[in-house]
Design a protein around this motif. Structure first.
Motif, mmCIF file in Angstrom:
data_model
loop_
_atom_site.group_PDB
_atom_site.id
_atom_site.type_symbol
_atom_site.label_atom_id
_atom_site.label_comp_id
_atom_site.label_asym_id
_atom_site.label_seq_id
_atom_site.Cartn_x
_atom_site.Cartn_y
_atom_site.Cartn_z
ATOM 1 N N VAL A 31 1.349 -1.178 0.238
ATOM 2 C CA VAL A 31 0.081 -0.144 -0.164
ATOM 3 C C VAL A 31 0.541 1.099 0.299
ATOM 4 C CG1 VAL A 31 -1.700 1.953 1.479
ATOM 5 C CG2 VAL A 31 -1.454 -1.181 0.891
ATOM 6 N N LEU A 32 1.987 1.478 0.798
ATOM 7 C CA LEU A 32 3.051 2.424 0.659
ATOM 8 C C LEU A 32 3.365 2.054 -0.730
ATOM 9 C CD1 LEU A 32 4.917 3.567 3.766
ATOM 10 C CD2 LEU A 32 5.823 3.673 1.761
ATOM 11 N N ARG A 33 3.874 1.573 -0.839
ATOM 12 C CA ARG A 33 4.983 1.459 -2.453
ATOM 13 C C ARG A 33 3.547 2.538 -3.085
ATOM 14 N NH1 ARG A 33 6.030 -3.800 -1.535
ATOM 15 N NH2 ARG A 33 4.962 -4.514 -3.500
ATOM 16 N N THR A 34 2.837 2.169 -3.166
ATOM 17 C CA THR A 34 1.179 2.023 -4.419
ATOM 18 C C THR A 34 1.101 3.688 -4.228
ATOM 19 O OG1 THR A 34 0.230 -0.106 -4.280
ATOM 20 C CG2 THR A 34 -1.246 1.876 -5.721
ATOM 21 N N ALA A 35 1.186 4.447 -3.078
ATOM 22 C CA ALA A 35 0.736 5.376 -2.478
ATOM 23 C C ALA A 35 1.987 6.171 -3.259
ATOM 24 C CB ALA A 35 0.587 6.222 -1.403
ATOM 25 N N PHE A 36 2.566 5.740 -3.351
ATOM 26 C CA PHE A 36 4.026 6.643 -3.615
ATOM 27 C C PHE A 36 4.852 6.623 -5.341
ATOM 28 C CE2 PHE A 36 4.396 7.173 0.826
ATOM 29 C CZ PHE A 36 5.034 8.473 0.256
ATOM 30 N N ARG A 37 3.865 5.375 -6.088
ATOM 31 C CA ARG A 37 3.992 4.602 -7.109
ATOM 32 C C ARG A 37 4.126 5.985 -8.159
ATOM 33 N NH1 ARG A 37 3.904 0.909 -10.163
ATOM 34 N NH2 ARG A 37 3.221 0.914 -12.868
ATOM 35 N N ALA A 38 4.110 6.993 -8.602
ATOM 36 C CA ALA A 38 4.011 7.997 -9.722
ATOM 37 C C ALA A 38 5.593 8.488 -9.547
ATOM 38 C CB ALA A 38 3.407 8.510 -8.891
ATOM 39 N N MET A 39 6.223 8.346 -8.212
ATOM 40 C CA MET A 39 7.159 8.526 -8.382
ATOM 41 C C MET A 39 8.140 7.974 -8.324
ATOM 42 S SD MET A 39 8.015 11.821 -6.409
ATOM 43 C CE MET A 39 8.784 12.259 -5.572
ATOM 44 N N LEU A 40 7.995 7.128 -7.633
ATOM 45 C CA LEU A 40 8.791 5.162 -7.216
ATOM 46 C C LEU A 40 9.075 4.719 -8.775
ATOM 47 C CD1 LEU A 40 7.632 3.572 -4.015
ATOM 48 C CD2 LEU A 40 9.579 5.027 -4.312
#
Length: 218
Positions: A31-40
């Motif tokens: 969930v945390l990775r998905t929340a920052f997906r645009a950056m990642l």
């Protein structure tokens, strides 16, 4: 040994508890990775997901409210994730030396990074071939139980890596005002090469950095 025995035998209660919490950590990490997906999309190393899950396990283990096996991120210490580097190949602490301050205003729903003027050639550790860089911030309000989030991001312009001081950077991201969910603030830097009027990212984000710089748990 079979799955039914592990699932029911009293001798394996610790195994079931550990498995439940590890599974919970894996979901929270996703969930945390998905929340920052645009950056990642342009940042990260091949072991980032497993590293983040390992840190989430520590957060869950810090839950002093629920019984073992039922511990979760909500009642753990989300602040333990502060400083987490999403790219071990290029860490924020080794890419951007400019001082900055952070602020999370839960009432207003704002997450902010302030960076005073700095000279890029002195304060940015750019990889060979980079001519420009961009500083960016992202914020997320995460509901780990519902596996939902509210997020946002902002960035500076693409700036030359030279001796010209930058302007003051005030990077602000908005989430839900008066939220009761954990809030996460990330800061990153991306590198570019300017060729014939076009900016090109360097090597699929290998040199880009992103880290969690402030967290407000509940």
């Amino acid at each position: 040994m079979n799955a039914n025995r592990i699932a029911t035998d009293q001798a394996f209660i610790r195994t079931r508890e550990n498995g439940a919490e590890f599974g919970r950590a894996g979901k929270a990490s996703k969930v945390l990775r998905t929340a920052f997906r645009a950056m990642l999309l342009n940042i990260g190393d091949s072991y980032m997901a497993s590293r983040l899950t390992r840190e989430m396990v520590k957060v869950i283990q810090a839950d002093a409210t629920n019984a073992r096996g039922l511990r979760n991120v909500i009642d753990g210490e989300a602040e333990l994730l502060k400083g987490f580097e999403f790219n071990n190949n290029s860490r924020l602490t080794g890419a951007l030396y400019a001082p900055f301050t952070t602020a999370i205003d839960r009432v207003a729903g704002t997450l902010k990074v302030d960076i005073p003027p700095f000279v890029p050639v002195n304060m940015v550790a750019a990889p060979m071939g980079a001519t420009h860089f961009k500083v960016q911030a992202a914020g997320a309000e995460i509901d780990f139980e519902a596996e939902t989030f509210v997020n946002g991001n902002t960035a500076s312009a693409e700036l030359p890596i030279d001796a010209t001081p930058t302007a003051v950077m005030a990077l602000t991201v908005n989430v839900t005002a008066n939220s009761t969910k954990p809030l996460f603030l990330a800061l990153g830097v991306e590198f570019y090469q300017h060729v014939n009027g076009t900016m090109y990212g360097l090597k699929n984000g290998t040199y880009n950095a992103l880290a969690l710089v402030d967290i407000s748990g509940m």
